[in-house]
Design an enzyme around this catalytic site. Sequence first.
Site, mmCIF file in Angstrom:
data_model
loop_
_atom_site.group_PDB
_atom_site.id
_atom_site.type_symbol
_atom_site.label_atom_id
_atom_site.label_comp_id
_atom_site.label_asym_id
_atom_site.label_seq_id
_atom_site.Cartn_x
_atom_site.Cartn_y
_atom_site.Cartn_z
ATOM 1 N N ARG A 55 1.764 -13.814 10.168
ATOM 2 C CA ARG A 55 2.622 -12.614 10.162
ATOM 3 C C ARG A 55 3.131 -12.348 8.750
ATOM 4 N NH1 ARG A 55 7.882 -12.417 11.407
ATOM 5 N NH2 ARG A 55 7.803 -14.158 12.874
ATOM 6 N N TYR A 68 2.792 14.793 7.904
ATOM 7 C CA TYR A 68 2.062 14.205 9.043
ATOM 8 C C TYR A 68 2.990 14.091 10.266
ATOM 9 C CZ TYR A 68 -0.271 10.804 11.967
ATOM 10 O OH TYR A 68 -0.836 10.162 13.035
ATOM 11 N N ASP A 114 1.587 9.877 0.770
ATOM 12 C CA ASP A 114 0.518 9.554 1.727
ATOM 13 C C ASP A 114 -0.776 10.081 1.121
ATOM 14 O OD1 ASP A 114 -1.354 9.671 3.823
ATOM 15 O OD2 ASP A 114 0.204 9.930 5.344
ATOM 16 N N LYS A 130 -8.434 5.976 8.656
ATOM 17 C CA LYS A 130 -9.232 7.162 8.332
ATOM 18 C C LYS A 130 -10.352 6.766 7.369
ATOM 19 C CE LYS A 130 -6.090 8.972 10.961
ATOM 20 N NZ LYS A 130 -4.849 9.535 10.510
HETATM 21 C C1 LIG Z 1 -3.471 9.225 10.892
HETATM 22 C C2 LIG Z 1 -2.502 9.474 9.808
HETATM 23 C C3 LIG Z 1 -1.396 8.641 9.604
HETATM 24 C C4 LIG Z 1 -1.040 7.532 10.560
HETATM 25 O O1 LIG Z 1 -1.978 6.516 10.580
HETATM 26 P P1 LIG Z 1 -2.160 5.570 11.882
HETATM 27 O O2 LIG Z 1 -3.091 4.525 11.421
HETATM 28 O O3 LIG Z 1 -2.715 6.449 12.961
HETATM 29 O O4 LIG Z 1 -0.813 5.054 12.237
HETATM 30 C C5 LIG Z 1 -0.593 8.865 8.508
HETATM 31 N N1 LIG Z 1 -0.843 9.871 7.661
HETATM 32 C C6 LIG Z 1 -1.878 10.716 7.833
HETATM 33 C C7 LIG Z 1 -2.082 11.813 6.856
HETATM 34 C C8 LIG Z 1 -2.736 10.547 8.906
HETATM 35 O O5 LIG Z 1 -3.747 11.393 9.098
#
Ligand SMILES: *Cc1c(COP(=O)(O)O)cnc(C)c1O
Length: 389
Positions: free
Chosen positions: A59, A112, A183, A208
């Site tokens: 962890r 997001y 992000d 992604k």
């Molecule tokens: C999908 C997404 C997230 C969140 O990611 P998860 O792995 O689904 O928690 C954050 N920011 C953007 C721009 C996203 O497309």
Amino acid sequence: MNKPLDHEALPAQGGWSREVNLLAAAVPPIFQTSLFTFDTYADMAAVYAGRSHQLIYSRGDNPTVMAFERAVAELEGAEAGRAFSSGMGAISATVLALVSAGDRIVTVRNVYSDAYRLFELMLSRFGVVVDYVDGTDAEAVEAVLPGAKLLYLESPTSLAFELQDIARLARAARTHGVVSVIDNSWATPLFQRPIAHGVDLVVHAASKYLGGHSDTVAGVVVGSAELVGRINASSYAYLGAKLSPFEAWLLLRGLHTLPMRMARHMSSGLALAERLRAHPDVELVRHPAFSDHPGRASLSGFAGVFSFEVGEAIDVPTFVDALRLVRIGVSWGGPESLVVPALAPLQLAKANCFARFGISPRLIRLSAGMEDETLIWADIEQALHGARR
Ligand SMILES: *Cc1c(COP(=O)(O)O)cnc(C)c1O
């Protein structure tokens, strides 16, 4: 007995030292272990006294996960990284490490959706307030920065694909003593390296493009050793959203092909955006390549996700149902082409800011996958034709 693994033994390059990868396997092992043992009382006591960095428990640190953290930090030009079991795990641990009750966050409209819900449904309960600003308007962002604790950017934004001048905003944040976070899931470090533009911390939904195969949910944050250290010390281990070794291994495998995949997503995305822009039933294509905003300067390429708005003649549910190759689904960045009609999530608009900021219910997000781009276009074209009222 083998000497247990030490932090310092782990390599740069997202690779592995001989100490970790004893047999020099071309693909190094998955350390599927929850804990690491000590030879002696003194060895254990030394770790807790901070005199040794021997690993303790997964962890906290795990070698496979650490290799992924190093790899992303290196790609982003950051000193350190911390991986999580989801993008939201990375975002929540980062934000919670940096704000306290009564603090204010400045972010962009159309951030997001689940980051928005974290702010509105959760942080609000702890007295944290959030300003949502039109991120395309740098002066509007700068006007609300004084006194804020955190600037949370996303360029381009989800669904609307609005850009921010991240170099200018990062500079302004620094002037006012505000920590900046972005992000960067859309661009990936191949197409945008925010740290080089002065942003403090970069978060990713590794689910992604970094993973790239629609088989893993994961997240990561990278930045200075000092700030990542603050996340480690104040939220990471206690919120507990650690990444599993197997998923870290899948992500490391995904990173091998990131440059090739992004080149493909970019060329397909651009070609499809051009074709959609020329189609009589499409009113608007929201693709950063078509923008003249200064925020384009930090992008050295374009990912394959963008959105478009169809005209009145097209029935949106009929259109998405008529697609055969392109599938209906959330997420993006994997091998399969996907659409999200904004209409469906917009029904959640009560808990969301999309509706407030003029996202059309006729908007459709497309993630261009790895299929032949001419086949993706043929599918979209026949579905548009079939959906004409
Ligand atoms: C999908 C997404 C997230 C969140 O990611 P998860 O792995 O689904 O928690 C954050 N920011 C953007 C721009 C996203 O497309």
